[in-house]
Structure formats: structure tokens, C-alpha cells
Design a protein around this motif. Structure first.
Motif, PDB file in Angstrom:
ATOM      1  N   GLN A  95      11.259   0.351  22.328  1.00 49.87           N
ATOM      2  CA  GLN A  95      12.351  -0.427  21.719  1.00 49.87           C
ATOM      3  C   GLN A  95      11.794  -1.523  20.823  1.00 49.87           C
ATOM      4  OE1 GLN A  95      14.507  -1.675  25.199  1.00 49.87           O
ATOM      5  NE2 GLN A  95      15.850   0.128  25.168  1.00 49.87           N
ATOM      6  N   ARG A  96      10.692  -2.156  21.234  1.00 49.72           N
ATOM      7  CA  ARG A  96      10.076  -3.201  20.416  1.00 49.72           C
ATOM      8  C   ARG A  96       9.563  -2.629  19.095  1.00 49.72           C
ATOM      9  NH1 ARG A  96       4.775  -5.419  19.805  1.00 49.72           N
ATOM     10  NH2 ARG A  96       4.873  -7.642  19.334  1.00 49.72           N
ATOM     11  N   GLU A  97       8.897  -1.473  19.186  1.00 47.48           N
ATOM     12  CA  GLU A  97       8.380  -0.839  17.970  1.00 47.48           C
ATOM     13  C   GLU A  97       9.518  -0.461  17.020  1.00 47.48           C
ATOM     14  OE1 GLU A  97       6.031   2.424  19.358  1.00 47.48           O
ATOM     15  OE2 GLU A  97       4.464   1.123  20.168  1.00 47.48           O
ATOM     16  N   GLU A  98      10.622   0.036  17.584  1.00 48.16           N
ATOM     17  CA  GLU A  98      11.777   0.392  16.746  1.00 48.16           C
ATOM     18  C   GLU A  98      12.362  -0.853  16.080  1.00 48.16           C
ATOM     19  OE1 GLU A  98      14.426   2.417  19.398  1.00 48.16           O
ATOM     20  OE2 GLU A  98      13.299   4.294  19.303  1.00 48.16           O
ATOM     21  N   ARG A  99      12.455  -1.934  16.831  1.00 45.05           N
ATOM     22  CA  ARG A  99      12.991  -3.181  16.278  1.00 45.05           C
ATOM     23  C   ARG A  99      12.108  -3.712  15.154  1.00 45.05           C
ATOM     24  NH1 ARG A  99      12.383  -6.351  20.434  1.00 45.05           N
ATOM     25  NH2 ARG A  99      10.699  -7.544  19.524  1.00 45.05           N
ATOM     26  N   LEU A 104      10.947  -4.574   9.402  1.00 45.27           N
ATOM     27  CA  LEU A 104      10.088  -4.370   8.235  1.00 45.27           C
ATOM     28  C   LEU A 104      10.863  -3.713   7.092  1.00 45.27           C
ATOM     29  CD1 LEU A 104       6.729  -3.219   9.863  1.00 45.27           C
ATOM     30  CD2 LEU A 104       7.239  -5.413   8.766  1.00 45.27           C
ATOM     31  N   ILE A 105      11.790  -2.823   7.452  1.00 52.46           N
ATOM     32  CA  ILE A 105      12.602  -2.180   6.415  1.00 52.46           C
ATOM     33  C   ILE A 105      13.531  -3.197   5.761  1.00 52.46           C
ATOM     34  CG2 ILE A 105      14.473  -0.517   6.026  1.00 52.46           C
ATOM     35  CD1 ILE A 105      13.172   1.233   8.180  1.00 52.46           C
ATOM     36  N   SER A 106      14.140  -4.068   6.564  1.00 54.37           N
ATOM     37  CA  SER A 106      15.118  -5.025   6.015  1.00 54.37           C
ATOM     38  C   SER A 106      14.460  -6.289   5.460  1.00 54.37           C
ATOM     39  CB  SER A 106      16.138  -5.401   7.085  1.00 54.37           C
ATOM     40  OG  SER A 106      15.515  -6.113   8.121  1.00 54.37           O
ATOM     41  N   HIS A 107      13.190  -6.500   5.716  1.00 56.72           N
ATOM     42  CA  HIS A 107      12.528  -7.734   5.288  1.00 56.72           C
ATOM     43  C   HIS A 107      12.590  -7.964   3.768  1.00 56.72           C
ATOM     44  CE1 HIS A 107       9.917 -11.170   5.613  1.00 56.72           C
ATOM     45  NE2 HIS A 107       9.068 -10.638   4.721  1.00 56.72           N
ATOM     46  N   PRO A 108      12.347  -6.975   2.952  1.00 53.36           N
ATOM     47  CA  PRO A 108      12.409  -7.242   1.493  1.00 53.36           C
ATOM     48  C   PRO A 108      13.822  -7.615   1.020  1.00 53.36           C
ATOM     49  CG  PRO A 108      11.332  -5.125   1.925  1.00 53.36           C
ATOM     50  CD  PRO A 108      11.850  -5.637   3.225  1.00 53.36           C
ATOM     51  N   HIS A 109      14.845  -7.265   1.752  1.00 51.13           N
ATOM     52  CA  HIS A 109      16.211  -7.516   1.312  1.00 51.13           C
ATOM     53  C   HIS A 109      16.804  -8.807   1.862  1.00 51.13           C
ATOM     54  CE1 HIS A 109      16.155  -3.471  -0.304  1.00 51.13           C
ATOM     55  NE2 HIS A 109      15.753  -3.022   0.888  1.00 51.13           N
TER      56      HIS A 109
END
Length: 119
Positions: A95-99, A104-109
Motif C-alpha cells: 500500500q505504501r509503494e502504491e501511494r 509521484l504521478i501527481s507531483h508535477p501537477h
């Protein structure tokens, strides 16, 4: 079946007769005497020493086996608890890795925060 003073009335088969007693008393006495057990005769406890020792050894073996079974059950219980703990920790890691991956995906936005707006 006549009785002399100071003697208990007995039947022809040698059993005690409750003459003049109520049927309920007779039944209670019968149940009591049927449930009473006598200690073993002295002759029965006078056996060879090796017989007693073998009985003691077999008793010790039974106790040892029972303790071994109990230890095995306790060990199995702890192993199950350890497996459950490992499963829980593995799920938390996943769950931590998924979070982290989602972050990381949403960080640039994410909107940028200026230093003076932090207060």
C-alpha cells in the motif's frame, strides 16, 4: 428375618433391610451405597517393585508426551501469528509503494507554493 436387640435387620441374601423406612429413604440409601467405592485391598498394592516403577515410568512418559503436544500447539500458534504479522507487513509495504507511485504521478501537477505563503 427376626432381629435381636442391637442387631441390624438383614435379608436372606445378607443385604441390609430398611424395615419401617419410607420408599424414598430406601431409594436414597440404595443410590448412596451403590455410588460409594472402597479403597483397594492392601494385597492389591503389594506388587513387585518393578511393576510400580514401570507404571511410574509410563506415567512420566504420558506426561512428557502431553507436554510435547502442548509445546507443539503453542509453537504452531506462534508460527501462525508470525505468518499473519508478515502478511500484514507485506500488505502495508504494498500500500505504501502504491501511494508513493500515485504521489509521484501527481507531483508535477500540484500547484507550486511560494516561500512567503507557507506561513
Amino acid at each position: 428375618m427376626g432381629t435381636e436387640p442391637g442387631q441390624c435387620p438383614t435379608g436372606p441374601d445378607g443385604l441390609l433391610v430398611f424395615a419401617g423406612s419410607s420408599p424414598a429413604d430406601v431409594e436414597h440409601a440404595r443410590i448412596f451405597w451403590n455410588s460409594a467405592t472402597l479403597p483397594p485391598l492392601l494385597e492389591s498394592s503389594l506388587g513387585p517393585d518393578n511393576l510400580r516403577q514401570s507404571e511410574e515410568n509410563s506415567e512420566k512418559e504420558r506426561i512428557s508426551e502431553a507436554q510435547d503436544v502442548q509445546k507443539t500447539k503453542v509453537k504452531e500458534k506462534y508460527l501462525q501469528q508470525a505468518k499473519k504479522r508478515e502478511d500484514i507487513l507485506a500488505l502495508l509495504r504494498k500500500q505504501r509503494e502504491e501511494r508513493i507511485a500515485k504521489e509521484l504521478i501527481s507531483h508535477p501537477h500540484k500547484p507550486k507554493i511560494k516561500a512567503d505563503e507557507v506561513r
